[in-house]
Design a protein around this motif. Structure first.
Motif, mmCIF file in Angstrom:
data_model
loop_
_atom_site.group_PDB
_atom_site.id
_atom_site.type_symbol
_atom_site.label_atom_id
_atom_site.label_comp_id
_atom_site.label_asym_id
_atom_site.label_seq_id
_atom_site.Cartn_x
_atom_site.Cartn_y
_atom_site.Cartn_z
ATOM 1 N N LEU A 278 10.028 -37.905 -62.989
ATOM 2 C CA LEU A 278 10.910 -37.082 -62.172
ATOM 3 C C LEU A 278 10.106 -36.077 -61.370
ATOM 4 O O LEU A 278 9.317 -35.298 -61.911
ATOM 5 C CB LEU A 278 11.901 -36.336 -63.078
ATOM 6 N N ALA A 279 10.291 -36.104 -60.043
ATOM 7 C CA ALA A 279 9.706 -35.101 -59.164
ATOM 8 C C ALA A 279 10.668 -33.921 -59.092
ATOM 9 O O ALA A 279 11.875 -34.097 -58.888
ATOM 10 C CB ALA A 279 9.463 -35.675 -57.777
ATOM 11 N N VAL A 280 10.139 -32.703 -59.286
ATOM 12 C CA VAL A 280 10.960 -31.498 -59.368
ATOM 13 C C VAL A 280 10.381 -30.433 -58.442
ATOM 14 O O VAL A 280 9.159 -30.224 -58.402
ATOM 15 C CB VAL A 280 11.004 -30.959 -60.812
ATOM 16 N N ALA A 281 11.271 -29.780 -57.694
ATOM 17 C CA ALA A 281 10.869 -28.659 -56.858
ATOM 18 C C ALA A 281 11.984 -27.627 -56.882
ATOM 19 O O ALA A 281 13.144 -27.966 -56.633
ATOM 20 C CB ALA A 281 10.583 -29.105 -55.428
ATOM 21 N N GLY A 282 11.636 -26.388 -57.202
ATOM 22 C CA GLY A 282 12.660 -25.366 -57.250
ATOM 23 C C GLY A 282 12.170 -24.133 -57.979
ATOM 24 O O GLY A 282 10.977 -23.945 -58.195
ATOM 25 N N GLU A 283 13.116 -23.289 -58.384
ATOM 26 C CA GLU A 283 12.778 -22.015 -59.027
ATOM 27 C C GLU A 283 13.624 -21.830 -60.270
ATOM 28 O O GLU A 283 14.816 -22.138 -60.283
ATOM 29 C CB GLU A 283 13.008 -20.853 -58.055
ATOM 30 N N ILE A 284 12.968 -21.312 -61.303
ATOM 31 C CA ILE A 284 13.644 -20.967 -62.557
ATOM 32 C C ILE A 284 13.362 -19.497 -62.834
ATOM 33 O O ILE A 284 12.210 -19.060 -62.830
ATOM 34 C CB ILE A 284 13.157 -21.844 -63.726
ATOM 35 N N GLU A 285 14.426 -18.747 -63.110
ATOM 36 C CA GLU A 285 14.284 -17.330 -63.431
ATOM 37 C C GLU A 285 14.642 -17.146 -64.905
ATOM 38 O O GLU A 285 15.626 -17.689 -65.387
ATOM 39 C CB GLU A 285 15.207 -16.497 -62.537
ATOM 40 N N GLY A 286 13.785 -16.404 -65.641
ATOM 41 C CA GLY A 286 13.984 -16.289 -67.088
ATOM 42 C C GLY A 286 13.837 -14.895 -67.642
ATOM 43 O O GLY A 286 13.320 -14.734 -68.753
ATOM 44 N N ARG A 287 14.256 -13.882 -66.906
ATOM 45 C CA ARG A 287 14.157 -12.519 -67.428
ATOM 46 C C ARG A 287 14.875 -12.395 -68.771
ATOM 47 O O ARG A 287 14.385 -11.697 -69.683
ATOM 48 C CB ARG A 287 14.741 -11.516 -66.431
ATOM 49 N N ASP A 288 16.026 -13.054 -68.913
ATOM 50 C CA ASP A 288 16.803 -12.947 -70.147
ATOM 51 C C ASP A 288 16.461 -14.052 -71.142
ATOM 52 O O ASP A 288 17.128 -14.187 -72.168
ATOM 53 C CB ASP A 288 18.300 -12.983 -69.830
ATOM 54 N N GLY A 289 15.442 -14.851 -70.838
ATOM 55 C CA GLY A 289 15.041 -15.924 -71.735
ATOM 56 C C GLY A 289 13.920 -15.505 -72.671
ATOM 57 O O GLY A 289 13.245 -14.494 -72.474
ATOM 58 N N VAL A 290 13.735 -16.307 -73.708
ATOM 59 C CA VAL A 290 12.676 -16.081 -74.695
ATOM 60 C C VAL A 290 11.788 -17.318 -74.715
ATOM 61 O O VAL A 290 12.280 -18.445 -74.818
ATOM 62 C CB VAL A 290 13.256 -15.820 -76.097
ATOM 63 N N ILE A 291 10.466 -17.094 -74.601
ATOM 64 C CA ILE A 291 9.491 -18.185 -74.641
ATOM 65 C C ILE A 291 8.493 -17.879 -75.740
ATOM 66 O O ILE A 291 7.927 -16.781 -75.793
ATOM 67 C CB ILE A 291 8.753 -18.344 -73.297
ATOM 68 N N ALA A 292 8.262 -18.842 -76.619
ATOM 69 C CA ALA A 292 7.271 -18.691 -77.683
ATOM 70 C C ALA A 292 6.368 -19.913 -77.680
ATOM 71 O O ALA A 292 6.850 -21.047 -77.574
ATOM 72 C CB ALA A 292 7.954 -18.534 -79.037
ATOM 73 N N TYR A 293 5.067 -19.660 -77.779
ATOM 74 C CA TYR A 293 4.104 -20.749 -77.902
ATOM 75 C C TYR A 293 3.295 -20.507 -79.169
ATOM 76 O O TYR A 293 2.347 -19.733 -79.190
ATOM 77 C CB TYR A 293 3.181 -20.817 -76.693
ATOM 78 N N GLY A 294 3.714 -21.183 -80.248
ATOM 79 C CA GLY A 294 3.069 -20.999 -81.537
ATOM 80 C C GLY A 294 3.081 -19.528 -81.929
ATOM 81 O O GLY A 294 4.061 -18.810 -81.759
#
Length: 822
Positions: A278-294
């Motif tokens: 899948l080719a993807v182009a756009g914007e994602i906003e995540g001020r209210d999101g939580v991201i954890a990497y290990g």
């Protein structure tokens, strides 16, 4: 005029024709309701239920089926596939005038649709019309197909105010879409069709909007992950926490250690391809999101995040043609490839603008509570495997300017750090730099030899380091401590939360724990939450000190062990270092070899658990404010026969023994055994100029003592005492020394020696008996002794067994044996 008549006639005919068509349609519907339902059920292969049937004129000519329901495939469920308040089937007018029924549009109002995917990956809607298709496939080529069957082919489907429930028995998904508005145009199994969708997904109103061209589906169905897609998507907001719970398969699309939760916003995300490519182009906003990497990264809700990308996602990985990241204070541009799977790998380049360090301690757990400030800038490429103990190769630079950090245990921050870190593969070199810690200027050079596991070597030096500036909790008395001309070098390794440190430390002079020192050297290590000191040497308190030990904090209660060797330590200065207000009761030079171990959170716990053994001696010292000989002899005067032992002549001849305030001694030695919150003293020996003391006892940490000892006067002093008190000769041992047993018990300094009165009285009594026996022997058996010999004090041994053997009874018996020749 004639033209108007002709036009009116045509309009009249058309009106009559329309009325006829409507009447014909009503008649057709009434006559063919059951027939049409039967044919529809045969074509669809599903049981249908319809309430009232009405002619629809608004929105197109057609039929409105009230209370419509279609049964599900029994292989999936016994319920309904779809139920709607009404289903409107719009038909084409001209075929209807020819008494033919061709579907133009199907509209569902307020439908509830149940979509199910089986364990084998099949959908319940894929079997609609399956029997009809199989029947047509068996027809010989060229045979005309039934027009009624073709009439049911859908050209347009509309849904308004719908509700879709999707259950995936293969992946465990369970999703509900509400308030659905759907338009499907040009639906055909053999060519792409258009879908316009608006729905509410985990939201009170429509937050999901999709416009796409899909397909073709194929008459045998198609796996949804291989369905061709071309469109754009908006999801604002998108609750990832609820989406992960509803679609567990999402986790397999993400890197193993990556976790997303909270609310994100997808803004006009364009896509083309399939879910597998899948080719993807756009914007994602995540001020209210939580991201954890290990355990290495955690972005909480409220921290700015925006990702703008032009990338391609495939089963094997992600290719980023252009990526812009705004995270907290960082503006970062990236491009390259990310390979997914069991062995993730990176081939990415990063370039950032100068960014502030403030707040990053809230995103990187390793920097938690460090109160970062300053600026940083990154330019690097990252290539290679990651995860599972592997780490990628890094080439580039990280610059720090005006950086400052305050570790939680520090009372003052590390600041004014300006440096450049050069990354070369698995290595990073920190150029020699300086920074400030409180009033100290520190020079540092370091190198990260490996990133996984982290392996760091360092070299550090400073003219002066103040412990109070890097220890937040330190006593007021220790705020004068300083470590001067400090150098240290070593290696630090960190893996899975375990830190291993090997280091050497040296300092020319300074003050620690209020003890001035010189020539400090030590080897330090830390592993598995056990700190070890080896070969610690320094000159302090006018002597030297060596120490080795361990401090373990791998359990709720820390424990320690120490081995100390001290030579020539000034006890008075040691007292002052421990407690400047403590009362002094001893002075001299201390030599000791002691091993101790224990544990506890505070001194009260440590006292109860303290164990150890060793030996100690104090040379050229004194018991302060305590005259031992005077105290022992003054207690004898109350015993009959031993009054006025020490006359003024003797006191003036031995002022050091009887008139001094303190007890001066050449040597004090003892074996020590720690346990039971006390110091057990064995083989105690005190050697003074004219006496010595031997004994055993104990002392505790509350200055309580309990000793049982024997005071032995020198032969010279013993003879002088005997010359003024003849009865003293009964207390002499075989070496011509006066011996006095005594006890010392109480709380220092309020203790006085207490002679063993019972023992002394018995010795005097036996002395008198012995004197009487000698007189009998002299008078009745003719034995005479020279006056000088008679006047010499008889030996009186200390040991009970010797006293028993040489008692007056034994002497009388010996005299009788001699008299009768036995």
């Amino acid at each position: 005029m004639r033209k108007w008549i002709i036009a009116g006639t045509v309009l009249f005919v058309l009106g009559v024709a329309a009325v006829v068509a409507i009447l014909n349609a009503n008649s057709l519907i009434r006559r063919n309701k059951d027939y049409l339902l039967t044919r529809a059920e045969e074509a669809l292969g599903r049981r249908l239920q319809v309430g009232d049937v009405q002619l629809a004129l608004w929105g197109g000519l057609g039929v409105r089926l009230m209370r419509f329901a279609m049964a599900d495939d029994p292989a999936f469920s016994s319920g309904e596939f779809v139920r709607a308040a009404d289903l409107q089937v719009n038909v084409k007018l001209w075929p209807l005038l020819r008494k033919q029924l061709e579907v133009k549009k199907i509209i569902l109002h307020d439908p509830v649709i149940h979509i199910v995917r089986s364990e084998r990956g099949e959908f319940n809607f894929s079997t609609i019309g399956k029997k009809e298709k199989e029947k047509k496939e068996k027809e010989p080529p060229g045979r005309e197909r039934d027009r009624a069957s073709r009439a049911l082919l859908i050209s347009v489907v509309d849904i308004s105010a719908g509700h879709v429930r999707y259950r995936d028995r293969k992946e465990g998904a369970n999703v509900e879409l509400r308030d659905i508005d759907l338009r499907v145009a040009d639906l055909d199994f053999d060519r792409p069709f258009t879908v316009e969708l608006a729905a509410a997904l985990f939201a009170p109103k429509q937050n999901l909007k999709l416009k796409a061209r899909l397909g073709p589906l194929g008459r045998d169905g198609v796996d949804v992950v291989r369905l061709p897609l071309d469109g754009q998507l908006t999801a604002d907001p998108l609750d990832m926490t609820r989406l992960k719970a509803a679609l567990p398969g999402i986790r397999s699309w993400l890197p193993r250690d990556l976790d997303l939760s909270g609310v994100f916003r997808v803004k006009e995300l364009k896509f083309k391809g399939t879910l597998l490519d899948l080719a993807v182009a756009g914007e994602i906003e995540g001020r209210d999101g939580v991201i954890a990497y290990g355990k290495t990264f955690h972005k909480p809700a409220g921290v700015p995040l925006a990702v703008s990308t032009d990338a391609r996602y495939g089963r094997s990985g992600i290719s980023v043609r252009r990526g812009d990241l705004q995270l907290h204070t960082l503006a970062l541009a990236a491009r390259g490839d990310i390979r997914l799977g069991d062995a993730p790998a990176l081939d990415l380049s990063f370039d950032s603008r100068p960014a502030s360090l403030e707040g990053w301690d809230k995103l990187v757990p390793a920097l938690a509570s460090y109160q970062l400030s300053g600026r940083f800038e990154l330019h690097a490429t990252v290539r290679g495997r990651t995860g599972g103990g592997a780490s990628p190769q890094i080439q580039g630079t990280l610059s720090l300017s005006g950086a400052s950090a305050r570790p939680p245990q520090f009372s003052k921050p590390v600041k004014d750090l300006n440096t450049r870190i050069n990354f070369t593969g698995q290595r990073a070199d920190v150029q020699e730099t300086t920074f400030t810690l409180g009033s100290s200027r520190i020079r540092l050079a370091a190198a990260v030899e490996r990133f996984s596991p982290l392996t760091l070597t360092y070299r550090i030096s400073t003219p002066e380091l103040i412990p109070a500036e890097y220890q937040a909790e330190i006593s007021e008395a220790r705020r004068v401590d300083a470590i001067k001309n400090l150098t240290s070098e070593g290696q630090l390794r960190a893996h899975n939360g375990n830190v291993v440190l090997q280091a050497k430390l040296a300092s020319t002079d300074g003050t620690l724990y209020r003890i001035p020192y010189k020539g400090l050297e030590a080897d330090l290590s830390l592993a598995n939450k056990v700190a070890t000191i080896r070969n610690l040497r320094m000159n302090a308190l006018d002597g030297s000190l060596q120490l080795e030990g361990e401090y373990a904090f791998d359990a709720p209660t820390p424990h320690f062990s120490l081995a100390t060797r001290a030579r020539g330590i000034d006890i008075q200065r040691l007292y002052a270092a421990i407690d400047a207000r403590a009362q002094r009761d001893l002075r001299g030079k201390l030599n000791a070899d002691v091993k101790v171990n224990g544990g506890g959170q505070n001194w009260e716990q440590i006292k109860a658990r303290l164990r150890g053994q060793g030996e100690a001696e104090v040379v050229q010292g004194a018991l302060l404010n305590f005259n031992l000989a005077e105290g022992v002899l003054s207690g004898i005067t109350g015993i009959p026969g031993l009054t006025n032992l020490i006359n003024p002549r003797i006191r003036s001849k031995y002022p050091e023994t009887f008139a001094a305030k303190d007890t001066e001694f050449r040597e004090l030695k003892a074996l020590l055994d720690l346990g039971g919150a006390r110091i057990n003293v064995k083989s105690l020996r005190i050697a003074a100029a004219d006496f010595s003391v031997q004994g055993n006892g104990w002392a505790d940490f509350d200055r309580r003592v309990d000793f049982r000892s024997v005071l032995q006067f020198s032969p010279r002093l013993s003879a002088d005492i005997a010359s003024s008190a003849r009865e003293v000769r009964y207390l002499f041992n075989g070496q011509g020394q006066m011996e006095v047993p005594f006890a010392l018990a109480g709380t220092l300094p309020n203790v006085r020696p207490r002679p063993d009165g019972d023992y002394l009285a018995r010795m005097v009594q036996r002395g008198f008996l012995q004197k009487g026996a000698e007189e009998i022997q002299r008078r009745f058996f003719g034995r005479k002794e020279p006056d000088a010999a008679r006047d010499q004090p008889a030996p009186v041994p200390l040991e009970p067994e010797r006293r028993r053997r040489e008692s007056p009874d034994d002497l009388i018996r010996k005299g009788l044996d001699r008299l009768f020749g036995r």
